[in-house]
Design an enzyme around this catalytic site. Structure first.
Site, PDB file in Angstrom:
ATOM      1  N   GLU A  56      -1.621   3.871   9.127  1.00  0.00           N
ATOM      2  CA  GLU A  56      -1.025   2.622   8.623  1.00  0.00           C
ATOM      3  C   GLU A  56       0.283   2.291   9.335  1.00  0.00           C
ATOM      4  OE1 GLU A  56      -0.322   3.001   4.421  1.00  0.00           O
ATOM      5  OE2 GLU A  56       0.835   4.826   4.617  1.00  0.00           O
TER       6      GLU A  56
ATOM      7  N   HIS B  40      -7.806   3.001  -6.503  1.00  0.00           N
ATOM      8  CA  HIS B  40      -6.870   2.992  -7.622  1.00  0.00           C
ATOM      9  C   HIS B  40      -5.454   3.123  -7.088  1.00  0.00           C
ATOM     10  CE1 HIS B  40     -10.038   4.829 -10.621  1.00  0.00           C
ATOM     11  NE2 HIS B  40     -10.251   3.549 -10.385  1.00  0.00           N
TER      12      HIS B  40
ATOM     13  N   PRO C 164      15.065   4.316   5.864  1.00  0.00           N
ATOM     14  CA  PRO C 164      15.545   3.749   4.608  1.00  0.00           C
ATOM     15  C   PRO C 164      14.655   2.615   4.110  1.00  0.00           C
ATOM     16  CG  PRO C 164      17.125   3.372   6.403  1.00  0.00           C
ATOM     17  CD  PRO C 164      15.974   4.109   6.981  1.00  0.00           C
TER      18      PRO C 164
ATOM     19  N   HIS D  93      -3.537   9.241  -1.860  1.00  0.00           N
ATOM     20  CA  HIS D  93      -2.462   8.931  -0.903  1.00  0.00           C
ATOM     21  C   HIS D  93      -1.107   9.050  -1.595  1.00  0.00           C
ATOM     22  CE1 HIS D  93      -4.514   6.830   2.673  1.00  0.00           C
ATOM     23  NE2 HIS D  93      -5.384   7.616   2.088  1.00  0.00           N
ATOM     24  N   GLU D  94      -0.097   9.386  -0.814  1.00  0.00           N
ATOM     25  CA  GLU D  94       1.286   9.561  -1.301  1.00  0.00           C
ATOM     26  C   GLU D  94       1.437  10.706  -2.297  1.00  0.00           C
ATOM     27  OE1 GLU D  94       0.080   6.154  -1.703  1.00  0.00           O
ATOM     28  OE2 GLU D  94       0.638   5.807   0.369  1.00  0.00           O
TER      29      GLU D  94
END
Ligand code: NOJ
Ligand code: CA
Length: 721
Positions: free
Chosen positions: A526, A432, A209, A501-502
């Protein structure tokens, strides 16, 4: 391209319901069976004569939207439900059977040649009530099967909206699954290995969470690529290929019947895809084998994607890089220039008038030090994060306009650093971070890429932390998937390589757009600074996340007690130095980072030598040992020399391996340098205990090696003659 008709095999099925048509893999081991049963398109899959996917339905439920569902007019006549694309079907004509065999050359990859060899069947399915057709196209390879839906252009199916895709994958038992929770917004989870029947109980314990954005949707929803193993030793791997202009697929398990059904990522109105014919769905794919190494060797996902749309690919080059990064992730440094957040929020745009926080990592002095370190040690690029204005309130506030991607902080002299990097023969890598403000990024993208061209940057790491804007959109929806591809195709116009990323988990589209040289799209290094990753993590990722394309995992940690340089960070890193070295081989990527701080590499120059030596371009790969979560051992030959590199990771338990070097050139002598854990190494406080030994070897040699759970070993093999 070679298209040959193959014989249609019609046979009586053992299953009374399926009178089916069948198409087999070129080697005959895998068979796709298809039929329309009581008006419902139904398929099953056999491997070496045994059913591995039980009869499963195909279809869609459409959403009724004024102006788009013109097809409902036809339905009015019959009273049938025009929004249902699950039943009322009949097979139109005989299936079209073809086969295909080609060898193609990837721009980068685990090998220089890939064979794409399959038999194909196209089934035209007609819904007479609505006078409309769809096609199910299936391809059967030696390593698996895939099928997709095609929606030809036609009078009674033009615009349509998907309410849900209803593709089933019926399992034949309570298999083991290696899974992460289904989530519309994050993939950054540890993996669990459980029986299918246990997913419901374990899933709540996996949720995080604290993650910036997490949107789970079902107690039994999981992500793909989903690795499975049956009790009789068959490995199934379900994923998708070529997810373009379509939402990312999750799988939802009905654990009373052990059947997965596709569950697409919705948009902010709950819709799952706005379509116009002619259109195709992504491929739904299942790798099938009884040898886990074949999963790592499979190129099914790439083969299902289209060839490169970029004609001149000479500007796309693999990259080994370091970055001003780990100190921010660990908490020692900061991305933002000032902690004087209120001045910035109140509209102070001149950062020199704010109070510097003294911890801003992307400063001239530090970046010069990184440039020197990169130049001295043979790295191509230096990533610098936190170089540009905006980080004071970058995510968590649902703020739309955060970054402009072109304005440096006052202590980052863009021109001087660009020149300095050039003088030392390295490049800066652009960063970015969009903080999920995707529309803002699109508005600035052309200017941002143009600045990169002006300053000689050719690679960008982008990021999508936080909740997406437009607000309410999810990270893996059709809209976002279109954005990620837009960023890649716009970048290509500027000859820029992208590492996002993501962004949504890849589905092999890097074959078509090879400037997409990396993605994160899973839990990366990470997290070693944010609690830690499971010991098994890097022994499952090659089976799952890496199926769709390379991961910017950012390996190479040499210091495991973060509190030594970041007071207060007590994350425990259950790994070892040799285990970190192994990842440069086992976690294939044309973009590899050495993630730790230069001063940490300077503490262990002999181990760092492996990172300096290891290539990022390969000619050939040999998958020596593999079992999901337990171990992965891979040997790869450098594309530009006759050197070989081996990496091995151990996950669940300590492991002894015996590996044959029979892939070496016969009659040639080599020297192997073995980076292994010392006998007293451990993953709690002995991560840095390693030993390096040299050995003369040849193609008849066998090596006996040991790796501890969470660790591994690495070997370089250089020819002596
Ligand atoms: C998350 C990325 O995964 C990480 O690498 C990056 O440093 C931060 N976002 C900031 O952009
Ligand atoms: Ca991330």
């Amino acid at each position: 391209m070679k298209l040959l008709p193959i014989a249609l095999a019609l046979a009586a099925s053992s299953l009374p319901a399926m009178a089916d048509s069948r198409v087999a893999s070129p080697d005959g081991d895998i068979e796709f069976r298809f039929d329309v049963v009581d008006g419902r398109p139904t398929y099953s899959v056999y491997f070496k004569g045994k059913e591995v996917i039980a009869p499963s339905h195909l279809g869609f439920k459409l959403y009724s939207e004024t102006g788009r569902n013109d097809f409902t007019k036809a339905a009015a006549k019959t009273g049938a439900d025009a929004l249902s694309m699950t039943d009322g079907f009949e097979l139109a004509g005989t299936p079209q059977l073809t086969s295909f065999d080609e060898t193609w050359t990837p721009v980068w990859g685990e090998e220089t040649e890939i064979r794409n060899h399959y038999n194909e069947a196209a089934y035209t399915l007609r819904q007479p009530d609505f006078d409309r057709n769809i096609i199910v196209r299936a391809r059967v390879y030696d390593d698996g099967v895939a099928f997709r839906y095609e929606f030809p252009q036609q009078a009674h199916l033009n615009y349509f909206v998907i309410d849900e895709e209803l593709t089933e994958f019926a399992m034949t038992g309570d298999h083991y699954a290696y899974w992460i929770p289904g989530d519309y917004d994050t993939q950054e989870y540890d993996y669990s290995k459980t029986r299918l029947s246990e997913i419901r109980d374990v899933l709540p314990t996996m949720l995080n969470p604290g993650n910036a954005s997490t949107t789970t949707f079902s107690p039994t929803g999981v992500q793909t690529s989903l690795q499975l193993k049956t009790d009789d030793g068959v490995y199934l791997n379900i994923h998708e290929a070529a997810c373009i202009n379509y939402p990312t697929m999750h799988l939802n398990l009905d654990d009373s019947t052990m059947t997965f059904t596709s569950w697409l990522t919705p948009d902010n109105q709950g819709r799952k895809g706005y379509m116009q014919t002619p259109a195709v769905s992504p491929w739904r794919s299942v790798i099938i084998t009884d040898d886990a190494r074949d999963i790592l060797a499979s190129r099914l996902i790439y083969n299902l994607n289209e060839p490169s749309k970029i004609e001149d690919t000479s500007w796309i080059k693999p990259v080994k890089y370091i970055g001003v990064w780990w100190e921010m992730i660990s908490g020692a440094g900061s991305w933002n220039y000032t902690d004087d957040v209120y001045s910035v929020m109140l509209g102070e745009t001149d950062y020199t008038k704010t109070k510097p926080n003294g911890r801003h990592s992307a400063n001239n002095e530090k970046v010069r030090r990184y440039i020197d370190f990169a130049a001295d040690n043979g790295f191509d690029q230096v990533l610098v994060e936190g170089w540009n204005e905006g980080w004071e309130d970058w995510f968590g506030q649902s703020k739309d306009y955060v970054f402009d991607f072109v304005t440096p902080y006052p202590d980052f002299d863009l021109d001087a650093l660009t020149d300095y990097a050039k003088s030392r023969g390295v490049r800066l890598m652009m960063h970015h971070e969009t903080s999920g403000a995707v529309r803002n990024y699109e508005r600035h993208m052309d200017t941002a890429y143009t600045l990169m061209n002006e300053k000689g940057y050719n690679a960008v790491k982008s990021g999508y932390v936080g909740n997406v804007m437009p607000r309410g959109e999810y990270h893996y929806s059709q809209w976002l998937n279109n954005h990620y591809l837009y960023a890649v195709t716009e970048a290509a116009k500027h000859h820029i390589m992208v590492n996002a990323h993501e962004a949504t988990r890849p589905t092999g589209i890097a074959r078509t757009y090879p400037n997409l040289i990396g993605n994160e799209s899973a839990r990366g290094t990470e997290y070693q600074a944010m609690g830690g990753n499971r010991k098994t993590h890097t022994s499952i990722l090659p089976f799952t996340r890496l199926q769709g394309g390379p991961m910017d995992y950012t390996p190479g940690l040499f210091v495991f007690d973060l509190s030594t340089f970041t007071p207060g960070n007590n994350s425990k890193i259950a790994s070892t130095i040799p285990g970190q070295l192994a990842l440069y081989v086992t976690m294939y990527s044309p973009l590899q980072m050495a993630a730790d701080l230069p001063e940490h590499y300077e503490m262990f120059p002999d181990a760092f030598q492996f990172i300096k030596d290891v290539p990022v371009e390969w000619e050939r790969s040999v998958y020596l040992e593999a079992e999901p979560m337990d171990y992965v051992t891979i040997a790869r030959k450098d594309k530009n020399s006759d050197e070989w590199y081996i990496g091995s990771t151990a996950g669940t338990a300590d492991r002894d391996s015996r590996i044959s070097l029979d892939f070496l050139d016969p009659g040639r002598k080599y020297e192997a340098t073995i980076y292994a854990e010392a006998p007293d190494a451990n993953t709690v406080d002995g991560q840095q205990r390693y030993q390096i030994t040299k050995k003369k070897v040849n193609s008849k040699s066998t090596l006996k090696l040991h790796a501890i759970a969470g660790g591994g070993y690495a070997i370089s093999i250089k020819p002596l003659n």
